[in-house]
Design a protein around this motif. Structure first.
Motif, short mmCIF file in Angstrom:
data_model
loop_
_atom_site.label_atom_id
_atom_site.label_comp_id
_atom_site.label_asym_id
_atom_site.label_seq_id
_atom_site.Cartn_x
_atom_site.Cartn_y
_atom_site.Cartn_z
N SER A 97 78.04 68.20 52.84
CA SER A 97 77.09 68.05 53.94
C SER A 97 75.68 67.77 53.43
N LYS A 98 74.94 67.01 54.21
CA LYS A 98 73.54 66.71 53.88
C LYS A 98 72.58 67.47 54.80
N TYR A 99 73.13 68.34 55.64
CA TYR A 99 72.31 69.04 56.62
C TYR A 99 72.39 70.55 56.39
N LEU A 124 71.04 72.96 58.08
CA LEU A 124 71.26 73.71 59.32
C LEU A 124 72.75 73.78 59.65
N LEU A 125 73.45 72.68 59.44
CA LEU A 125 74.90 72.65 59.68
C LEU A 125 75.61 73.61 58.73
N ASP A 126 75.15 73.65 57.49
CA ASP A 126 75.73 74.58 56.52
C ASP A 126 75.60 76.03 56.99
#
Length: 222
Positions: A153-155, A157-159
């Motif tokens: 992932s590059k986000y 917040l998603l992590d």
């Protein structure tokens, strides 16, 4: 700067492993000395004191998502998805971590041979009790999914959102085992500790593999 980050990372990992091993060995020692009743009884009374038909249905669903059949099906399906998207090493990581974790749990159960509680079993389970296979397996499986997402992932917040969701699922699966009367709370904590330690070790293996791969690619370019 890179060296400082590396030192901080490995210091954190060492502390995390120490915490997992300390927790597991502490509960294992108390189990052998038969001193876990004081820890287990109040928690069992609190959780099973809230039994209802609706909550029982929810707990049965939750406990399924910590079962061996679910882990096998989900691990295979997700691994196929990862391979299709050119993430073969993460598929291998998920399969190896999950299935070896199940084998390790089986070995630990036979090592300690703790009988399951018989206070108020809502469902029937076979085999020994310590450490909880559902708790250990869920920590390893959902934890591995979180590790994979962080890698791809590059986000940030998603992590955090996905990681928090995985942590919540792991906790609820552990609680479901106590609620359903098939595990002592100490089984659940022992399962979390053993699963956390195994996940951390496998995560280190993945990191080393990726480091070696990056180093090899740099060497090839030169």
């Amino acid at each position: 700067m890179l060296k400082i980050k590396t030192i901080v990372y490995f210091t954190f990992i060492a502390m995390l492993l120490a915490l997992y091993f300390f927790t597991f060995t502490k509960f294992a020692e108390k189990l052998k000395e038969k001193e876990l009743e004081q820890f287990d009884t109040p928690i069992i009374q609190f959780i099973q004191g809230r039994i209802s038909d609706q909550l029982t249905s929810i707990m049965k669903v939750l406990t399924f998502f910590g079962s061996v059949p679910w882990f096998i099906m989900a691990a295979i399906a997700i691994s196929i998805f990862l391979v299709l998207f050119q993430k073969k090493r993460y598929a291998v990581f998920l399969l190896f971590t999950s299935w070896s974790g199940l084998v390790l749990n089986f070995m630990l159960k036979w090592m300690f041979k703790r009988e399951r509680p018989d206070l108020l079993p809502i469902i029937a389970e076979n085999g020994f009790s310590f450490p909880s296979g559902h708790s250990m397996g869920s920590f390893v499986f959902y934890g591995a999914l979180a590790v994979i997402l962080v890698r791809i992932s590059k986000y940030a917040l998603l992590d955090w959102i996905f990681g928090s969701l995985c942590a919540l699922i792991i906790l609820l699966i552990g609680i479901s085992r106590i609620y359903l009367g098939v595990h002592y709370p100490s089984d659940v904590v022992g399962g979390f500790a053993a699963g956390g330690a195994w996940l951390t070790i496998c995560g280190l293996g993945l990191r080393y593999f990726e480091y070696s791969l990056t180093k090899k690619r740099r060497g090839d370019r030169q």
